[in-house]
Enzyme design. Structure first.
Site, PDB file in Angstrom:
ATOM      1  N   HIS A  60      21.016  30.717   7.866  1.00 33.31           N
ATOM      2  CA  HIS A  60      20.204  31.350   8.847  1.00 33.31           C
ATOM      3  C   HIS A  60      20.383  30.936  10.335  1.00 33.31           C
ATOM      4  CE1 HIS A  60      17.608  31.956   4.973  1.00 33.31           C
ATOM      5  NE2 HIS A  60      18.704  32.831   5.035  1.00 33.31           N
TER       6      HIS A  60
ATOM      7  N   ASN B 151       7.574  24.653  10.159  1.00 31.28           N
ATOM      8  CA  ASN B 151       7.752  25.541   9.043  1.00 31.28           C
ATOM      9  C   ASN B 151       8.098  24.669   7.699  1.00 31.28           C
ATOM     10  OD1 ASN B 151       7.759  27.960  10.611  1.00 31.28           O
ATOM     11  ND2 ASN B 151      10.030  27.686  10.899  1.00 31.28           N
TER      12      ASN B 151
ATOM     13  N   ASP C 154      19.704  36.916   0.975  1.00 32.05           N
ATOM     14  CA  ASP C 154      20.812  36.142   1.119  1.00 32.05           C
ATOM     15  C   ASP C 154      22.175  36.154   0.785  1.00 32.05           C
ATOM     16  OD1 ASP C 154      19.403  34.809   3.111  1.00 32.05           O
ATOM     17  OD2 ASP C 154      19.001  33.080   1.762  1.00 32.05           O
TER      18      ASP C 154
ATOM     19  N   TYR D  31      10.633  21.552   8.840  1.00 32.39           N
ATOM     20  CA  TYR D  31      11.287  21.581   9.754  1.00 32.39           C
ATOM     21  C   TYR D  31      10.641  21.960  11.052  1.00 32.39           C
ATOM     22  CZ  TYR D  31      12.434  26.507   8.736  1.00 32.39           C
ATOM     23  OH  TYR D  31      12.475  27.951   8.373  1.00 32.39           O
TER      24      TYR D  31
ATOM     25  N   LYS E 216      16.431  23.094  15.372  1.00 30.31           N
ATOM     26  CA  LYS E 216      15.638  22.572  14.355  1.00 30.31           C
ATOM     27  C   LYS E 216      15.888  20.916  14.116  1.00 30.31           C
ATOM     28  CE  LYS E 216      16.082  26.716  11.941  1.00 30.31           C
ATOM     29  NZ  LYS E 216      16.805  27.554  10.793  1.00 30.31           N
TER      30      LYS E 216
ATOM     31  N   GLU F 259      17.194  37.527  14.136  1.00 30.72           N
ATOM     32  CA  GLU F 259      17.812  36.867  12.807  1.00 30.72           C
ATOM     33  C   GLU F 259      19.355  36.960  12.658  1.00 30.72           C
ATOM     34  OE1 GLU F 259      15.969  38.608   9.205  1.00 30.72           O
ATOM     35  OE2 GLU F 259      14.379  36.907   9.482  1.00 30.72           O
TER      36      GLU F 259
ATOM     37  N   ARG G 144       0.886  -1.256   0.095  1.00 25.67           N
ATOM     38  CA  ARG G 144       0.009  -0.006  -0.164  1.00 25.67           C
ATOM     39  C   ARG G 144       0.588   1.235  -0.014  1.00 25.67           C
ATOM     40  NH1 ARG G 144      -2.910  -0.605   5.472  1.00 25.67           N
ATOM     41  NH2 ARG G 144      -0.786  -1.448   5.924  1.00 25.67           N
TER      42      ARG G 144
END
Length: 183
Positions: A62, A49, A170, A132, A72, A143, A23
């Protein structure tokens, strides 16, 4: 689940148990109690996220600083990415070193990226859905970022620069030497 330590303390590769039959398959992608028992790491995730990107998209590097630092647990639902974690912990023996892992919807590998690490990924397949979990809420003022091609880190992204698709934000990130400190 299989847990494989990397060369960077606290950063581990997780391979969930995947049960396959005619399946399809079933897997438990995360269980807090089993994760802690297998890794020795206490992680309580508060935010999930997800992003969708095409081949050549590079997101990163980041991180969040101070009290808003985030650990994470990353995975790919569909497609394939080169996932990168860079140790930016002050005083760490592996400060400035990185680990690279190919994770995909096929291999179901996950990477746990501890607090004090910068993170980024490059999409290797035509498209990829990247997911994540974070153990702290996002905070814009906290940040931090490091330019993807910092020669002091020396990441081999596996694609030529001409093939990379990088956000304007970036492309102007500082080097590790000039970046915000993790703590």
């Amino acid at each position: 689940m299989i847990v494989t330590p990397t060369a960077l303390s606290g950063c581990v590769i997780i391979e969930p148990n995947v049960i396959k039959d005619e399946r399809g398959y079933f897997m438990e992608s995360f269980n807090e109690a089993r994760f802690e028992a297998a890794t020795g790491i206490k992680a309580h995730f508060v935010q999930d996220n997800q992003s969708y990107s095409s081949k050549g998209v590079l997101r990163g590097l980041h991180y969040q600083t101070g009290q808003h630092a985030q650990a994470k647990l990353v995975r790919v639902i569909e497609g394939e990415v080169l996932d990168i974690a860079v140790d930016i912990r002050p005083g760490s023996e592996t400060h400035g070193q990185y680990v690279a892992v190919v994770i995909s919807g096929e291999n179901n590998k996950q990477l746990f990226v501890p607090r004090g690490f910068a993170h980024g990924f490059l999409v290797l397949s035509n498209t990829a859905t990247f997911f994540y979990k974070c153990d702290n809420f996002y905070n814009k003022e906290s940040e931090g970022g490091i330019i993807y091609n910092d020669p002091a880190i020396g990441i081999d992204w596996s694609l030529p620069d001409a093939d990379l698709i990088i956000s304007d934000k970036d492309t102007v990130l500082p080097t590790l030497k000039d970046s915000k400190k993790a703590w």
